[in-house]
Design a protein around this motif. Structure first.
Motif, PDB file in Angstrom:
ATOM      1  N   ASN A  31       0.812  -1.224   0.000  1.00  0.00           N
ATOM      2  CA  ASN A  31       0.000   0.000   0.000  1.00  0.00           C
ATOM      3  C   ASN A  31       0.843   1.270   0.000  1.00  0.00           C
ATOM      4  O   ASN A  31       0.645   2.161   0.821  1.00  0.00           O
ATOM      5  N   VAL A  32       1.743   1.356  -0.947  1.00  0.00           N
ATOM      6  CA  VAL A  32       2.606   2.520  -1.055  1.00  0.00           C
ATOM      7  C   VAL A  32       1.934   3.573  -1.933  1.00  0.00           C
ATOM      8  O   VAL A  32       1.247   3.240  -2.896  1.00  0.00           O
ATOM      9  N   ARG A  33       2.107   4.839  -1.567  1.00  0.00           N
ATOM     10  CA  ARG A  33       1.560   5.940  -2.373  1.00  0.00           C
ATOM     11  C   ARG A  33       2.699   6.607  -3.113  1.00  0.00           C
ATOM     12  O   ARG A  33       3.719   6.945  -2.522  1.00  0.00           O
ATOM     13  N   ALA A  34       2.502   6.793  -4.401  1.00  0.00           N
ATOM     14  CA  ALA A  34       3.486   7.476  -5.244  1.00  0.00           C
ATOM     15  C   ALA A  34       2.733   8.137  -6.385  1.00  0.00           C
ATOM     16  O   ALA A  34       1.869   7.520  -7.006  1.00  0.00           O
ATOM     17  N   GLY A  35       3.044   9.390  -6.665  1.00  0.00           N
ATOM     18  CA  GLY A  35       2.378  10.098  -7.747  1.00  0.00           C
ATOM     19  C   GLY A  35       0.874  10.211  -7.552  1.00  0.00           C
ATOM     20  O   GLY A  35       0.123  10.235  -8.518  1.00  0.00           O
ATOM     21  N   GLY A  36       0.431  10.239  -6.286  1.00  0.00           N
ATOM     22  CA  GLY A  36      -0.990  10.337  -6.003  1.00  0.00           C
ATOM     23  C   GLY A  36      -1.755   9.041  -6.227  1.00  0.00           C
ATOM     24  O   GLY A  36      -2.980   9.037  -6.277  1.00  0.00           O
ATOM     25  N   VAL A  37      -1.026   7.929  -6.343  1.00  0.00           N
ATOM     26  CA  VAL A  37      -1.629   6.622  -6.632  1.00  0.00           C
ATOM     27  C   VAL A  37      -1.228   5.642  -5.536  1.00  0.00           C
ATOM     28  O   VAL A  37      -0.081   5.645  -5.090  1.00  0.00           O
ATOM     29  N   GLU A  38      -2.164   4.811  -5.117  1.00  0.00           N
ATOM     30  CA  GLU A  38      -1.815   3.749  -4.179  1.00  0.00           C
ATOM     31  C   GLU A  38      -1.521   2.476  -4.959  1.00  0.00           C
ATOM     32  O   GLU A  38      -2.326   2.039  -5.779  1.00  0.00           O
ATOM     33  N   ILE A  39      -0.352   1.904  -4.678  1.00  0.00           N
ATOM     34  CA  ILE A  39       0.053   0.638  -5.296  1.00  0.00           C
ATOM     35  C   ILE A  39      -0.109  -0.430  -4.225  1.00  0.00           C
ATOM     36  O   ILE A  39       0.468  -0.323  -3.139  1.00  0.00           O
ATOM     37  N   ASP A  40      -0.893  -1.462  -4.521  1.00  0.00           N
ATOM     38  CA  ASP A  40      -1.201  -2.477  -3.518  1.00  0.00           C
ATOM     39  C   ASP A  40       0.044  -3.198  -3.021  1.00  0.00           C
ATOM     40  O   ASP A  40       0.292  -3.271  -1.828  1.00  0.00           O
ATOM     41  N   LEU A  41       0.799  -3.783  -3.945  1.00  0.00           N
ATOM     42  CA  LEU A  41       2.008  -4.521  -3.579  1.00  0.00           C
ATOM     43  C   LEU A  41       3.115  -4.236  -4.582  1.00  0.00           C
ATOM     44  O   LEU A  41       2.846  -4.102  -5.787  1.00  0.00           O
ATOM     45  N   ILE A  42       4.337  -4.186  -4.084  1.00  0.00           N
ATOM     46  CA  ILE A  42       5.512  -4.153  -4.952  1.00  0.00           C
ATOM     47  C   ILE A  42       6.362  -5.330  -4.515  1.00  0.00           C
ATOM     48  O   ILE A  42       6.635  -5.510  -3.321  1.00  0.00           O
ATOM     49  N   ALA A  43       6.737  -6.154  -5.469  1.00  0.00           N
ATOM     50  CA  ALA A  43       7.488  -7.367  -5.169  1.00  0.00           C
ATOM     51  C   ALA A  43       8.685  -7.462  -6.109  1.00  0.00           C
ATOM     52  O   ALA A  43       8.743  -6.781  -7.131  1.00  0.00           O
ATOM     53  N   GLU A  44       9.615  -8.317  -5.755  1.00  0.00           N
ATOM     54  CA  GLU A  44      10.783  -8.573  -6.602  1.00  0.00           C
ATOM     55  C   GLU A  44      11.034 -10.066  -6.673  1.00  0.00           C
ATOM     56  O   GLU A  44      10.823 -10.785  -5.688  1.00  0.00           O
ATOM     57  N   ARG A  45      11.490 -10.488  -7.820  1.00  0.00           N
ATOM     58  CA  ARG A  45      11.951 -11.868  -7.991  1.00  0.00           C
ATOM     59  C   ARG A  45      12.832 -11.911  -9.219  1.00  0.00           C
ATOM     60  O   ARG A  45      12.440 -11.426 -10.291  1.00  0.00           O
ATOM     61  N   GLY A  46      14.015 -12.468  -9.079  1.00  0.00           N
ATOM     62  CA  GLY A  46      14.909 -12.688 -10.206  1.00  0.00           C
ATOM     63  C   GLY A  46      15.235 -11.436 -11.006  1.00  0.00           C
ATOM     64  O   GLY A  46      15.274 -11.494 -12.221  1.00  0.00           O
ATOM     65  N   GLY A  47      15.455 -10.319 -10.341  1.00  0.00           N
ATOM     66  CA  GLY A  47      15.806  -9.097 -11.049  1.00  0.00           C
ATOM     67  C   GLY A  47      14.628  -8.352 -11.650  1.00  0.00           C
ATOM     68  O   GLY A  47      14.809  -7.371 -12.348  1.00  0.00           O
ATOM     69  N   THR A  48      13.427  -8.808 -11.373  1.00  0.00           N
ATOM     70  CA  THR A  48      12.227  -8.146 -11.890  1.00  0.00           C
ATOM     71  C   THR A  48      11.482  -7.461 -10.755  1.00  0.00           C
ATOM     72  O   THR A  48      11.233  -8.064  -9.710  1.00  0.00           O
ATOM     73  N   VAL A  49      11.144  -6.209 -10.957  1.00  0.00           N
ATOM     74  CA  VAL A  49      10.300  -5.472 -10.021  1.00  0.00           C
ATOM     75  C   VAL A  49       8.866  -5.630 -10.524  1.00  0.00           C
ATOM     76  O   VAL A  49       8.583  -5.366 -11.697  1.00  0.00           O
ATOM     77  N   VAL A  50       7.984  -6.070  -9.638  1.00  0.00           N
ATOM     78  CA  VAL A  50       6.602  -6.359 -10.025  1.00  0.00           C
ATOM     79  C   VAL A  50       5.645  -5.463  -9.238  1.00  0.00           C
ATOM     80  O   VAL A  50       5.641  -5.472  -8.014  1.00  0.00           O
ATOM     81  N   PHE A  51       4.861  -4.682  -9.976  1.00  0.00           N
ATOM     82  CA  PHE A  51       3.815  -3.858  -9.382  1.00  0.00           C
ATOM     83  C   PHE A  51       2.526  -4.661  -9.473  1.00  0.00           C
ATOM     84  O   PHE A  51       2.147  -5.101 -10.560  1.00  0.00           O
ATOM     85  N   VAL A  52       1.885  -4.861  -8.332  1.00  0.00           N
ATOM     86  CA  VAL A  52       0.746  -5.777  -8.273  1.00  0.00           C
ATOM     87  C   VAL A  52      -0.518  -5.038  -7.850  1.00  0.00           C
ATOM     88  O   VAL A  52      -0.547  -4.382  -6.804  1.00  0.00           O
ATOM     89  N   GLU A  53      -1.542  -5.169  -8.645  1.00  0.00           N
ATOM     90  CA  GLU A  53      -2.878  -4.688  -8.304  1.00  0.00           C
ATOM     91  C   GLU A  53      -3.671  -5.894  -7.817  1.00  0.00           C
ATOM     92  O   GLU A  53      -3.747  -6.918  -8.506  1.00  0.00           O
ATOM     93  N   VAL A  54      -4.238  -5.794  -6.622  1.00  0.00           N
ATOM     94  CA  VAL A  54      -5.012  -6.892  -6.038  1.00  0.00           C
ATOM     95  C   VAL A  54      -6.481  -6.497  -6.048  1.00  0.00           C
ATOM     96  O   VAL A  54      -6.850  -5.417  -5.586  1.00  0.00           O
ATOM     97  N   LYS A  55      -7.311  -7.367  -6.572  1.00  0.00           N
ATOM     98  CA  LYS A  55      -8.759  -7.145  -6.569  1.00  0.00           C
ATOM     99  C   LYS A  55      -9.417  -8.322  -5.867  1.00  0.00           C
ATOM    100  O   LYS A  55      -9.157  -9.481  -6.183  1.00  0.00           O
ATOM    101  N   THR A  56     -10.278  -7.993  -4.908  1.00  0.00           N
ATOM    102  CA  THR A  56     -10.920  -9.015  -4.084  1.00  0.00           C
ATOM    103  C   THR A  56     -12.434  -8.851  -4.165  1.00  0.00           C
ATOM    104  O   THR A  56     -12.953  -7.740  -4.083  1.00  0.00           O
ATOM    105  N   ARG A  57     -13.120  -9.973  -4.309  1.00  0.00           N
ATOM    106  CA  ARG A  57     -14.588  -9.974  -4.390  1.00  0.00           C
ATOM    107  C   ARG A  57     -15.150 -11.186  -3.651  1.00  0.00           C
ATOM    108  O   ARG A  57     -14.476 -12.205  -3.509  1.00  0.00           O
ATOM    109  N   ARG A  58     -16.405 -11.046  -3.233  1.00  0.00           N
ATOM    110  CA  ARG A  58     -17.128 -12.172  -2.633  1.00  0.00           C
ATOM    111  C   ARG A  58     -18.005 -12.886  -3.650  1.00  0.00           C
ATOM    112  O   ARG A  58     -18.435 -14.003  -3.413  1.00  0.00           O
TER     113      ARG A  58
END
Length: 134
Positions: A31-58
């Protein structure tokens, strides 16, 4: 209603983070804020930075969770990611081939049992769901 949705969203993000960690990702931000936007998750694996949007529903009454990541949401996430990258130390801003950037979507769906408890979580990971072209 609003609190219930926030709680559900937070639970989905937590489950998405655990899922990514189990897949070998390192979560670098929630839940980081940057540029007026909330980014749900930022992850890394194998030299790749991954910006993740999470959507949850019932339910799928309004469609599958991943369908909520429309063009407007993708553009906002791209803007937020660019702002976040500009704020980071030099290694993140490298244009070398080993420093890749990817945009993923994680879809979380849960059902409620008769007692009101959420059960039966389903998580779907869409790697490279979209790119910088939108």
């Amino acid at each position: 209603m609003g609190d219930d949705r926030r709680i559900l969203g937070a639970e989905g993000e937590l489950r998405a983070a655990h899922y990514l960690e189990a897949q070998g990702y390192r979560i670098t931000a929630h839940n980081v804020r940057a540029g007026g936007v909330e980014i749900d998750l930022i992850a890394e694996r194998g030299g790749t930075v991954v910006f993740v949007e999470v959507k949850t529903r019932r339910s799928r009454r309004f469609g599958a969770p991943e369908e909520a990541v429309n063009a407007r949401k993708r553009a906002r996430l791209l803007r937020g990611a660019a702002a976040w990258l500009r704020q980071q130390p030099r290694p993140y801003r490298s244009h070398r081939p080993y420093r890749l950037i990817r945009f993923d979507v994680i879809s979380c769906e849960c059902r409620r049992a008769p007692d009101g408890q959420e059960t039966d979580w389903q998580i779907r990971h869409f790697e490279g769901a979209f790119d910088a072209s939108g």
